[in-house]
Design a protein around this motif. Structure first.
Motif: not given
Length: 924
Positions: A400-401, A425-428, A447-460, A469-471
């Motif tokens: 979030g920073t 996963f939480t905000s700063t 935490a504006q605009g943030t992505t906590y856990l992103y799987f751009p190529n797929g994930g389990p 407190y995640g965006w």
């Protein structure tokens, strides 16, 4: 050392190495830093020094500070606490030392450059000349944009070519903008340099010429970038767009997108192709024109010349455009004329705006990273992870920073979170878990605009993770997204469904969204989305045991402009409190979705008497109205798991115990013929903060105690604690926030720093009648980055016997004072900082396993030590031992002091998965 001093019953023969290993499950390894710990107390005051940098690597730095606690008796307790900042390319080598990377761009006589990142960039003053990207390995990748074109699969039409434009460095200091960069099109081009990447954006400011002369509606808009120098990439297919992933070594080209800057829009995937013809090499980025027609129509002038290309189609719906160069016209190269023009600093009012089509070259050298248990990490910049990413249970990751920073898992993902040991996963700004960070206000916020856990190529599948407190807590491009046993507390978009995902399964999920969520910077300008559909693909969402309480916010919604006729939504055994059961668009207008329900309670506002709050858990069912009310027609694995979970709240155990007391499990697990509705918590029988005096407290048969004060059970004069679990029904002693979701302070000294004084058991005798403890098949789990497990105080204990137990915690040193016997047999210690004794023959350690990671250090003083396995990279130190032998020192564990006799030094030991979890592999 003498054989006569070995523990009773010890044969003296050297065992097979298998015998060095405990027989209990190892769930995870964990991170630790060394600290000094004194006895626990009931009330503390806290002061802390400022964090200082103690080490730095290419993608991280460790921050440490000293925290001091003073109890009511005036005793001063001092510890060191730390957290780890992470971000791809966070640091750069300077004279052989890592220093902070700086993405700021400096104007030069010929253009501009950034030389203080791992990847370096040189920009020409004139847009017609090449941009030079130097990779961390030192390879030069030079390129320029050659053309904008339309393509219908057979014919291409070049609609715009570059023209001379002198660049400006924007007020941000890390972005170069070339305005009016094309002939025949109102387009700018920007380059954004960050510590982790270089991003190129073609920014369309006004409607493009229509695709005259091309047939059909399968028409693609293309950006052609010519590469005049580059290493040959490793090319792999992109299942989302049908295009390609490009791997240049340290630099990689991630999934591109088209998006509207500064307006209401969704992003659209962009397909990439790396092609060569006639000695020239191009990166061709393609996006279906119909997929971006709504965004193009929003541009200035779009209302008068709207495109009408039929139903929007995304890249995943169409075969990728195959370039046949025998009948495609290649754009001619243009060169800048010699000029004395130089770049300048742009006016602060210059802000790019329009429809951007980007590519991003990311620093992908952050590979095979493990995020260790009981440690706090802060995401301070985009974190691009490749290889196998491991996140261990008890880990806390804060974000979030940095605006819009993403924690992106691009390849393998292994998460060892489990019941009572979640990843958080939480905000700063959230000080309720993990270390309190520099720059955090202590007041949790999205935490504006943030992505906590992103799987751009797929994930389990994802399980046992708490998101706060995640965006965008979870964003996945997997065809099948499965999320189970997770909490989403005050998050903007709990799970985001993107193009290419066809099935989404949510199993035992809690979603809470308060009306106070700040969505000022919400790029879709709508109310928070909950479960957010950002796709035009056919998709099926099925929810089992979902509890959603979202106030005036959507619990589920769709990004505008998408046809929802191919969406399917089903809810089973769920409780929904939201303005609408059927998901609307984010702007509140209706969609064509009608949710299918089976055993579902729905209300538009929260009714009285539905839930009850106990401790920090606010979603226990208030009564039996919705218990035993569900259907068994759910996922078989979930149905089995629910039988050890509960919708009943814990009891309080806060009294002074002065008579012998036996505690059995008190909270009903959901073993009814039909499951209860809604989210099920991991079971807690008691929230405990009690004292025991001149009595025996026995806990047995799988009791779960959750301590919330700085001491869970305080053993006073003449007291005894007996914890008797079994191999298949262990007792647990955990910190309450590992199960309950609210950042509720349950004691006055609480706060992130005060948590460092918390512990499950404290021995606090004031006379010679010392307390005792016997622990068998009991698991202790400390807060992430916090706390001790035991303290025996200056008076010591009578006897302490621990066998077949597991201890997961941060960096405590257990002080053992004269008096009694300490016998530790067949236990697993994960990140346990050591046993310091002041009297010989007091500590006996047999057949235990000690496992930690690179920052761990294990001092052992005045003990008898046999048949133990040590995997402690920073070393084991013996001092004044009575006897030692037949111990295993693994994976390079250094040793200080005298080994004793007949020890094994064994490298390449692997912790393998067995029936009960991870067990030490057998080595001869």
């Amino acid at each position: 050392m003498h054989a006569t001093n070995v523990p009773a019953g010890y044969s003296g023969s050297k065992p097979h190495f298998r015998k060095l290993c405990h027989g209990v499950a190892l769930l995870a390894l964990c991170l630790q830093t060394k600290a000094q710990v004194l006895s626990g107390v009931s009330n503390v005051t806290v002061s802390a020094s400022a964090y200082v940098e103690v080490s730095r690597g290419p993608h991280s730095r460790v921050m440490r500070r000293t925290t001091t606690f003073t109890n009511l008796a005036g005793t001063v307790i001092t510890r060191t606490n730390s957290f780890v900042e992470i971000g791809s390319g966070l640091s750069v080598l300077s004279n052989g030392v890592y220093v902070a990377a700086n993405p700021q761009i400096q104007i030069t006589g010929t253009g501009a450059q950034c030389t203080n990142c791992q990847h370096k960039v040189t920009f020409a003053a004139d847009f017609l000349d090449d941009v030079d990207l130097t990779t961390p390995e030192g390879w030069h990748m030079t390129s320029h944009i050659a053309a904008l074109a339309y393509f219908d699969g057979t014919t291409n039409v070049i609609i715009a070519t570059p023209q001379s434009s002198i660049g400006q460095v924007l007020s941000s200091g890390n972005e170069v903008l070339y305005t009016n960069a094309f002939t025949n099109a109102s387009c700018d081009v920007s380059y954004i340099q960050t510590r982790s990447s270089l991003e190129q954006n073609v920014i369309i400011r006004a409607p493009l010429p229509p695709p005259i002369g091309l047939s059909g509606t399968n028409i693609w808009l293309q950006v052609w970038s010519e590469w005049t120098a580059a290493p040959t990439p490793t090319v792999s297919p992109d299942p989302i767009t049908g295009g390609q992933f490009l791997d240049f070594g340290a630099m990689k080209m991630a999934l591109g997108k088209a998006f509207l800057i500064g307006g209401a829009s969704n992003s659209v995937p962009v397909a990439k192709q790396w092609v060569s013809s006639g000695g020239r090499t191009f990166l061709i980025e393609s996006v279906p024109l119909s997929a971006i027609q709504s965004q193009l129509n929003q541009l200035p002038g779009g209302g008068e010349s709207k495109l009408h290309l039929g139903q929007p189609m995304l890249a995943s719906h169409l075969p990728p455009p195959k370039q046949e160069f025998s009948h495609i016209k290649l754009p001619e190269r243009k060169f800048a004329r010699k000029s004395s023009a130089t770049m300048r600093i742009a006016d602060a009012t210059v802000v790019p705006k329009g429809l951007a089509i980007d590519f991003i070259a990311v620093n992908g050298s952050m590979t095979n990273v493990t995020f260790y248990a009981d440690e706090t990490y802060e995401v301070v910049d985009d974190t691009e992870l490749y290889g196998d990413t491991v996140i261990e249970g008890d880990c806390v990751i804060k974000n979030g920073t940095a605006p819009n920073a993403a924690f992106a898992v691009n390849e393998g993902f292994i998460c060892t979170a489990s019941p009572y040991r979640p990843v958080i996963f939480t905000s700063t700004n959230d000080d309720s878990v993990g270390a309190s960070l520099d720059g955090g206000s202590g007041t949790p916020s999205v935490a504006q605009g943030t992505t906590y856990l992103y799987f751009p190529n797929g994930g389990p599948p994802i399980s046992n993770i708490h998101f706060r407190y995640g965006w965008n807590p979870v964003v996945s491009l997997s065809p099948d997204v499965e999320v189970s046993d997770c909490q989403f507390i005050d998050c903007m978009n709990a799970v985001t469904v993107l193009d290419g995902t066809t099935n989404v399964g949510l199993h035992n999920i809690l979603i809470q969204m308060e009306d106070a969520i700040d969505n000022t910077d919400n790029y879709c300008s709508g109310i928070p989305g909950g479960i957010l559909f950002n796709t035009g693909s056919p998709v099926n969402l099925y929810c089992e045991h979902l509890t959603a309480n979202t106030g005036t916010n959507n619990y589920m919604s769709v990004v505008p402009y998408y046809d929802t006729s191919s969406y399917g939504v089903s809810l089973t055994n769920s409780i929904i409190v939201a303005p609408s059961l059927n998901p609307p668009y984010m702007d509140g207008t209706s969609t064509s979705i009608t949710a299918t329900t089976n055993s579902v309670f729905y209300a538009s506002t929260l009714p009285d008497g539905l839930f009850q709050t106990v401790g920090a858990g606010s979603y226990y069912l208030a009564d039996d109205t919705y218990r035993n009310a569900g259907t068994n027609g759910i996922n078989a694995g979930l149905l089995a798991d629910l039988r050890r979970k509960t919708t009943h709240p814990p009891l309080w155990l806060t009294n002074a115990i002065t008579n012998d007391t036996v505690i059995n499990p008190q909270v009903a697990r959901d073993t009814n013929s039909n499951p209860d509705l809604g989210y099920h918590y991991e079971s807690i029988d008691y929230l405990d903060a009690c004292t025991v005096s001149n009595a025996t407290l026995t806990i047995t048969n799988g009791v779960v105690l959750a301590y919330y004060n700085n001491v869970g059970v305080e053993l006073l004069d003449g007291s005894q604690l007996i914890s008797q679990g079994s191999a298949t029904n262990r007792n647990y002693c955990i910190f309450y926030r590992l199960v309950q979701e609210q950042p509720t302070n349950l004691w006055s000294a609480e706060g992130s720093d005060a948590l460092h004084s918390s512990m499950p058991i404290n021995f606090a005798a004031t006379s010679d009648d010392l307390p005792s403890a016997t622990l068998h098949f009991t698991t202790f789990v400390m807060p992430a980055g916090e706390g001790d497990c035991f303290s025996s105080g200056s008076a010591g204990v009578n006897n302490f016997i621990m066998r077949d137990c597991e201890i997961y915690q941060n960096d405590s040193v257990w002080e053992i004072y004269p008096g009694g016997t300490y016998a530790l047999t067949n236990n697993l210690f994960v990140n346990f900082g050591g046993f310091l004794t002041g009297l010989s023959d007091q500590l006996i350690m047999v057949n235990n396993s000690f496992v930690s990671h690179t920052n761990a250090y294990l001092p052992i003083q005045g003990a008898s030590v046999f048949n133990n396995a040590f995997d402690v990279p920073q070393g084991v130190e013996y001092a004044d031992l009575v006897a030692a032998g037949e111990n295993g020192f693994m994976n390079g564990t250094p040793f200080y002091g005298s080994y004793g006799h007949s020890n094994d030094v064994i490298d390449d030991v692997v912790w393998q998965t067995g029936p009960l979890g991870k067990l030490l592999s057998a080595h001869q």
